[in-house]
Enzyme design. Structure first.
Site, PDB file in Angstrom:
ATOM      1  N   GLY A   1     -39.672-117.296  -1.437  1.00  0.00           N
ATOM      2  CA  GLY A   1     -39.855-118.735  -1.204  1.00  0.00           C
ATOM      3  C   GLY A   1     -38.570-119.499  -1.443  1.00  0.00           C
ATOM      4  O   GLY A   1     -37.496-118.906  -1.541  1.00  0.00           O
ATOM      5  N   ASN A   2     -38.668-120.816  -1.510  1.00  0.00           N
ATOM      6  CA  ASN A   2     -37.489-121.628  -1.805  1.00  0.00           C
ATOM      7  C   ASN A   2     -37.907-122.847  -2.624  1.00  0.00           C
ATOM      8  O   ASN A   2     -39.098-123.058  -2.875  1.00  0.00           O
ATOM      9  CB  ASN A   2     -36.774-122.029  -0.509  1.00  0.00           C
ATOM     10  CG  ASN A   2     -37.663-122.845   0.401  1.00  0.00           C
ATOM     11  OD1 ASN A   2     -37.998-123.983   0.090  1.00  0.00           O
ATOM     12  ND2 ASN A   2     -38.076-122.251   1.518  1.00  0.00           N
ATOM     13  N   ALA A   3     -36.935-123.628  -3.040  1.00  0.00           N
ATOM     14  CA  ALA A   3     -37.170-124.683  -4.041  1.00  0.00           C
ATOM     15  C   ALA A   3     -37.669-126.003  -3.444  1.00  0.00           C
ATOM     16  O   ALA A   3     -37.860-126.971  -4.178  1.00  0.00           O
ATOM     17  CB  ALA A   3     -35.876-124.933  -4.820  1.00  0.00           C
TER      18      ALA A   3
END
Ligand code: CTP
Length: 402
Positions: free
Chosen positions: A207-209
């Protein structure tokens, strides 16, 4: 410190105005609550006075020597009416002035924001529809209510938008009184927001932030400016903006499908989502276990570039907006990278954020530069994400007119 008048009309949603008041006061504003007499049947003057630290009256006779209806209207930087009932809206549209709130609405020359709440039938009644059109024509900002559970067992359009959302739009108007014209009426705007998750097994993902806040702000501002908005939300843990169709997705491939479907009749697509460039090439259908030996490397394959596909399939007149979170490096600045990306992606506008060191991701404030394919460059100074959202909407609207 700004002076805000919070008008509260007599609907059950008056209790939600307490939360709105608390937010406005916590933001440092001097808030005077002006309830109608019927609003006081729902929430008493003591609550408003304690939360606002200001005296509260519903009529023009209390402290008459001070001529409060003129003073309040003249001094206000913003008037917010939440909830605005069908009755209050009708009075405002016709210029009636039989209590302190309606008098204040006539003396105020600052931006006015109405957040209506009522039963669906009342919202849809031709009288209310006409009154709202009148107010909007005069420049009053009238939000569409949210859909959902109403006072009784019924559901439908008519709920007061979330207090946090009204507070964010109020803050936007205080910073930019011209930020919410009704200039996206009749337009369908699609916004993607959040960050995609690419599954490795049933419980793990890459995933990412991205939290989705900037995309949600664009959806809320576009809706407040009159657009029909479809928000394709990837894993964002945020409340639905009022009067916005939210389509939830998880992976890049799901986002791609939802965006393309919504884009079919869209006048504009804003790709604010952080879409994973790669996904694991094989999804394991059980939880991957430790085996005592070194784990197998994760093999990735490339995801489609949704924005590039939109550009390739663009309908005439459709405006396409990309986002680019960049860091500068030894070879180029953030803006150099942005210009190169804008040219490579072929979209009309690219919003460039400098990221890193806690900037942008998960923060309430943001800054950015809106690059136009026509060479324009608009700097948006650091401030609430709604301010950048309004600047993005301005840039979109100017592309429609050309
Ligand atoms: N985007 C997209 N589909 C992808 C990746 C990105 O539609 N598979 C969109 C994003 O929503 C954003 C824009 O493209 O609006 C730029 O995203 P970014 O990740 O910065 O672009 P990349 O082409 O992946 O560039 P980089 O090589 O810098 O990662």
């Amino acid at each position: 410190m700004s002076r805000v008048v919070l008008g509260v009309a007599g609907g059950i949603a008056a209790y939600k105005a307490c939360e709105l008041l608390r937010r406005l006061v916590e933001a440092g504003h001097d808030v005077t609550v002006v309830p109608t007499a019927s609003a006081l049947n729902f929430v008493g003057a003591a609550t408003w006075e304690a939360l606002s630290h200001n005296r509260v009256a519903a009529d023009v006779w209390t402290d008459a020597a001070e001529v409060p209806h003129v003073r309040l209207g003249r001094q206000a930087d913003l008037v917010v009416v939440a909830p605005a009932t069908a009755d209050l809206i009708a009075k405002a549209a016709h210029g009636l002035a039989d209590d302190l709130l309606t008098n204040t609405l006539l003396t105020a020359r600052c931006p006015v924001l109405f957040a209506p709440a009522m039963h669906t039938e009342m919202w849809e009644h031709p009288a209310t529809v006409d009154n709202i059109a009148t107010l909007r024509r005069r420049g009053t900002v009238v939000l569409d209510p949210a859909s959902g559970r109403l006072t009784g067992a019924d559901t439908g359009k008519g709920r007061l938008p979330e207090a946090a959302e009204i507070a964010r739009l109020a803050e936007l108007l205080l910073r930019r009184p011209d930020a919410l014209p009704h200039d996206l009426a009749g337009r369908h705007v699609v916004v993607s927001a959040g960050g995609t998750r690419e599954a490795l097994d049933p419980v793990r993902f890459l995933g990412n932030a991205s939290t989705g806040q900037q995309g949600y702000a664009i959806a809320a501002v576009a809706a407040a400016r009159g657009a029909r908005v479809t928000l394709v939300a990837a894993n964002a843990d945020l409340p639905d903006p009022a009067a916005v169709d939210v389509v939830r997705v998880v992976s890049a491939l799901e986002l791609r499908e939802a965006v393309h479907k919504a884009a079919e009749d869209a006048d504009c697509v804003v790709m604010a989502a952080a879409v994973a460039d790669f996904r694991p090439s094989s999804l394991v259908d059980h939880k991957i276990k430790k085996s005592g030996t070194a784990p197998a490397p994760i093999v990735l394959e490339e995801n489609p570039d949704v924005l590039a596909e939109l550009v390739a399939a663009r309908r005439p007149g459709q405006v396409l907006v990309g986002f680019a979170a960049e860091t500068g490096d030894a070879t180029a600045t953030v803006l150099d990278h942005g210009r190169t990306k804008l040219a490579r992606k072929g979209c009309d506008l690219l919003v460039v954020n400098a990221v890193g060191k806690g900037v942008a991701f998960g923060q309430a404030d943001n800054t950015g530069v809106i690059l136009g394919a026509d060479g324009t460059e608009t700097d948006v100074p650091f401030g609430p994400k709604a301010v950048l959202a309004a600047a993005v909407c301005d840039a979109i609207v100017s592309r429609f007119v050309r």
